[in-house]
Each structure stands twice: as C-alpha cells, then as structure tokens.
Design a protein around this motif. Structure first.
Motif, mmCIF file in Angstrom:
data_model
loop_
_atom_site.group_PDB
_atom_site.id
_atom_site.type_symbol
_atom_site.label_atom_id
_atom_site.label_comp_id
_atom_site.label_asym_id
_atom_site.label_seq_id
_atom_site.Cartn_x
_atom_site.Cartn_y
_atom_site.Cartn_z
ATOM 1 N N VAL A 1 0.613 -1.105 -0.327
ATOM 2 C CA VAL A 1 -0.181 -0.107 -0.146
ATOM 3 C C VAL A 1 0.777 1.014 0.142
ATOM 4 C CG1 VAL A 1 -1.945 1.326 1.361
ATOM 5 C CG2 VAL A 1 -2.092 -1.437 1.851
ATOM 6 N N HIS A 2 0.495 2.320 -0.895
ATOM 7 C CA HIS A 2 0.723 3.540 -0.612
ATOM 8 C C HIS A 2 0.239 4.164 -0.050
ATOM 9 C CE1 HIS A 2 3.154 6.884 -2.903
ATOM 10 N NE2 HIS A 2 4.458 6.598 -2.142
ATOM 11 N N GLY A 3 1.361 5.159 0.284
ATOM 12 C CA GLY A 3 0.923 6.522 1.385
ATOM 13 C C GLY A 3 1.410 7.439 0.926
ATOM 14 N N THR A 4 0.793 9.090 1.124
ATOM 15 C CA THR A 4 1.854 10.223 0.716
ATOM 16 C C THR A 4 0.659 11.599 2.334
ATOM 17 O OG1 THR A 4 -0.026 10.966 -0.823
ATOM 18 C CG2 THR A 4 2.712 10.107 -1.140
ATOM 19 N N TRP A 5 1.717 12.074 2.459
ATOM 20 C CA TRP A 5 0.923 13.139 3.049
ATOM 21 C C TRP A 5 -0.132 13.967 1.990
ATOM 22 C CZ3 TRP A 5 1.890 12.945 8.536
ATOM 23 C CH2 TRP A 5 3.361 13.338 8.574
ATOM 24 N N ALA A 6 -0.694 14.572 2.810
ATOM 25 C CA ALA A 6 -2.168 15.253 1.648
ATOM 26 C C ALA A 6 -1.864 15.776 0.713
ATOM 27 C CB ALA A 6 -3.093 15.643 2.604
ATOM 28 N N ASP A 7 -0.681 16.029 0.950
ATOM 29 C CA ASP A 7 -0.234 17.445 -0.506
ATOM 30 C C ASP A 7 0.787 16.434 -1.139
ATOM 31 O OD1 ASP A 7 2.335 17.049 1.054
ATOM 32 O OD2 ASP A 7 2.664 19.050 1.299
ATOM 33 N N GLY A 8 0.668 15.364 -1.354
ATOM 34 C CA GLY A 8 1.621 14.414 -1.978
ATOM 35 C C GLY A 8 2.530 14.167 -1.906
ATOM 36 N N THR A 9 3.005 14.593 -1.036
ATOM 37 C CA THR A 9 5.074 14.514 -0.307
ATOM 38 C C THR A 9 5.054 13.438 0.992
ATOM 39 O OG1 THR A 9 4.872 16.005 0.968
ATOM 40 C CG2 THR A 9 5.375 17.203 -0.718
ATOM 41 N N LEU A 10 6.619 12.927 1.297
ATOM 42 C CA LEU A 10 6.964 12.113 2.114
ATOM 43 C C LEU A 10 7.599 12.916 2.592
ATOM 44 C CD1 LEU A 10 7.358 9.494 0.064
ATOM 45 C CD2 LEU A 10 5.531 9.394 1.976
ATOM 46 N N PRO A 11 7.717 12.193 3.640
ATOM 47 C CA PRO A 11 9.202 13.250 5.241
ATOM 48 C C PRO A 11 10.222 12.430 4.819
ATOM 49 C CG PRO A 11 7.844 11.156 6.145
ATOM 50 C CD PRO A 11 7.228 11.721 4.892
ATOM 51 N N THR A 12 11.015 13.286 4.469
ATOM 52 C CA THR A 12 12.839 13.358 4.829
ATOM 53 C C THR A 12 12.924 13.224 6.381
ATOM 54 O OG1 THR A 12 12.683 14.818 3.887
ATOM 55 C CG2 THR A 12 12.525 13.890 2.570
ATOM 56 N N ASP A 13 13.582 13.149 7.044
ATOM 57 C CA ASP A 13 14.126 13.410 8.430
ATOM 58 C C ASP A 13 13.705 11.841 9.164
ATOM 59 O OD1 ASP A 13 14.969 14.425 11.087
ATOM 60 O OD2 ASP A 13 13.227 14.094 11.782
ATOM 61 N N VAL A 14 14.784 11.435 9.712
ATOM 62 C CA VAL A 14 14.290 9.890 10.285
ATOM 63 C C VAL A 14 13.549 9.578 11.416
ATOM 64 C CG1 VAL A 14 15.854 8.047 10.995
ATOM 65 C CG2 VAL A 14 16.813 9.589 9.091
ATOM 66 N N THR A 15 13.107 10.554 11.671
ATOM 67 C CA THR A 15 12.552 10.866 13.517
ATOM 68 C C THR A 15 10.793 11.059 12.556
ATOM 69 O OG1 THR A 15 14.116 11.728 14.293
ATOM 70 C CG2 THR A 15 11.608 11.815 15.462
ATOM 71 N N VAL A 16 10.896 11.690 11.715
ATOM 72 C CA VAL A 16 9.228 12.086 11.107
ATOM 73 C C VAL A 16 9.084 10.767 9.886
ATOM 74 C CG1 VAL A 16 7.706 13.370 10.300
ATOM 75 C CG2 VAL A 16 10.222 14.714 11.440
ATOM 76 N N VAL A 17 9.799 10.738 9.509
ATOM 77 C CA VAL A 17 9.528 9.467 8.721
ATOM 78 C C VAL A 17 9.470 8.205 9.661
ATOM 79 C CG1 VAL A 17 10.672 6.868 7.551
ATOM 80 C CG2 VAL A 17 11.389 9.584 6.860
ATOM 81 N N GLU A 18 9.964 7.768 10.880
ATOM 82 C CA GLU A 18 9.499 6.297 11.730
ATOM 83 C C GLU A 18 7.981 6.470 12.252
ATOM 84 O OE1 GLU A 18 12.589 6.898 14.246
ATOM 85 O OE2 GLU A 18 14.128 5.929 12.893
ATOM 86 N N HIS A 19 7.502 8.265 12.402
ATOM 87 C CA HIS A 19 6.517 8.178 13.557
ATOM 88 C C HIS A 19 5.527 8.174 12.402
ATOM 89 C CE1 HIS A 19 3.338 9.771 15.661
ATOM 90 N NE2 HIS A 19 2.915 10.689 14.708
ATOM 91 N N PHE A 20 5.399 8.610 10.582
ATOM 92 C CA PHE A 20 4.727 8.550 9.557
ATOM 93 C C PHE A 20 4.373 6.936 9.248
ATOM 94 C CE2 PHE A 20 4.195 8.563 5.220
ATOM 95 C CZ PHE A 20 3.404 9.297 4.663
ATOM 96 N N HIS A 21 5.331 6.270 8.698
ATOM 97 C CA HIS A 21 5.564 5.352 8.673
ATOM 98 C C HIS A 21 4.742 4.250 10.369
ATOM 99 C CE1 HIS A 21 6.406 1.751 6.118
ATOM 100 N NE2 HIS A 21 6.945 1.119 7.074
ATOM 101 N N THR A 22 4.869 4.524 11.022
ATOM 102 C CA THR A 22 3.478 3.937 12.001
ATOM 103 C C THR A 22 2.705 3.673 11.520
ATOM 104 O OG1 THR A 22 6.019 3.272 13.513
ATOM 105 C CG2 THR A 22 3.749 3.323 14.704
ATOM 106 N N LEU A 23 1.843 5.646 11.754
ATOM 107 C CA LEU A 23 0.021 5.537 11.544
ATOM 108 C C LEU A 23 0.168 5.512 10.451
ATOM 109 C CD1 LEU A 23 0.787 9.908 12.745
ATOM 110 C CD2 LEU A 23 -0.102 7.647 13.918
#
Length: 166
Positions: free
Chosen positions: A128-150
């Motif tokens: 499954v593919h997901g992004t932020w509402a604006d179509g972007t993805l996080p780049t900072d490692v900590t934010v990536v981990e949180h984003f991926h978990t959610l």
C-alpha cells in the motif's frame, strides 16, 4: 516512479547485492522467475517434512524485498536508502479460496500497489502506498518513523474492514 529495494545473495560468492526495482519489473520478476517459483513450491509442499536447517537455507535463497525503502548507490559507492511511503500488510492463516478472495477485494482499492500470495501459500502480502495530504513524503528519519507507524496502523484498520477481518 515508486521503487523497492531487493536484497539477495549471489549464488557463487554469497555476496549480498542490493538493487532497486520499479513496481512493474518487481512484480514481473516475482511472477516469472521459474527457479524461485520452484523454491517457493518446495517450501509450500515439503515444509513440514524439511529439517529446520534446510528450510532456513531454502528461505534464505529467496530475495528479500524491502518495500518501504529505495536503495540508491552514490557516486562514492555508498548505499543511500530513501523512504518511499510503501507499507507491507499481511493477512495470514487463509485457505486457497480465502487467498483469492482477499486478493480480489484489495485489488479494487486505489492505494493498493500489489497483492500477492505469501511464500506459505496461506497468506496475502499487500503493498500500500501513502503520502501526506499534499502528496509529499517526510525525509527526516524521526518523522519518517512516526509517519510510517501511523500509515501502517491506518492502512491495517482500513484494509481489515475491507476484507472483513476485525
């Protein structure tokens, strides 16, 4: 184009090789690689009778797909991993009819990149593919981990409802 990392060991030198493949070439490789199909069939049919060490050897001979990361080799030769927003979901303990039903149900969803039968033959792996509402993805490692978990938690809840599992 979305790409996933594929880790495999070379047969002769036992060296680990990491490459990136787009989704279509990856699915084609999974579908069409006759030698790997034989290995998977051996694992499915003979798994209960195989000694644990041989079972592990067979399993380790298969490429490891890392759907959430894209590997890139820098000019310096170093490997760089980039997050791509892909989550792997798994539905397990299914019979052959259940596998087909799950694959059919999830294929209709626009966020489903792929649905394939797991090595055991009794599970379905869903990309499954997901992004932020604006179509972007996080780049900072900590934010990536949180984003991926959610992303994983939300996708698991939605897809559970879609296939009718609580």
């Amino acid at each position: 184009m979305l790409k996933c990392s594929v880790h495999r060991k070379t047969i002769r030198s036992k060296r680990e090789v990491v490459s990136s493949l787009g989704m279509e070439p990856l699915m084609a490789r999974i579908r069409d690689d006759a030698k790997k199909k034989e290995t998977v069939e051996a694992l499915r049919t003979e798994r209960p009778q195989l000694l644990p060490s041989f079972r592990l050897e067979l399993t380790n001979s298969l490429p490891l797909i890392c759907p959430g990361l894209e590997a890139r080799k820098r000019r310096s030769g170093e490997m760089e991993m980039r997050y791509n927003g892909i989550v792997l979901l798994e539905v397990s303990d299914l019979d052959s009819r259940g596998v087909a039903e799950v694959k059919q149900k999830v294929a209709a969803w626009p966020t489903t990149l792929a649905a394939m039968t797991g090595t055991s033959g009794r599970s379905v792996k869903i990309l499954v593919h997901g992004t932020w509402a604006d179509g972007t993805l996080p780049t900072d490692v900590t934010v990536v981990e949180h984003f991926h978990t959610l992303l994983y938690e939300r996708c698991a809840a939605v897809y559970s409802a879609v296939i009718g599992q609580a």
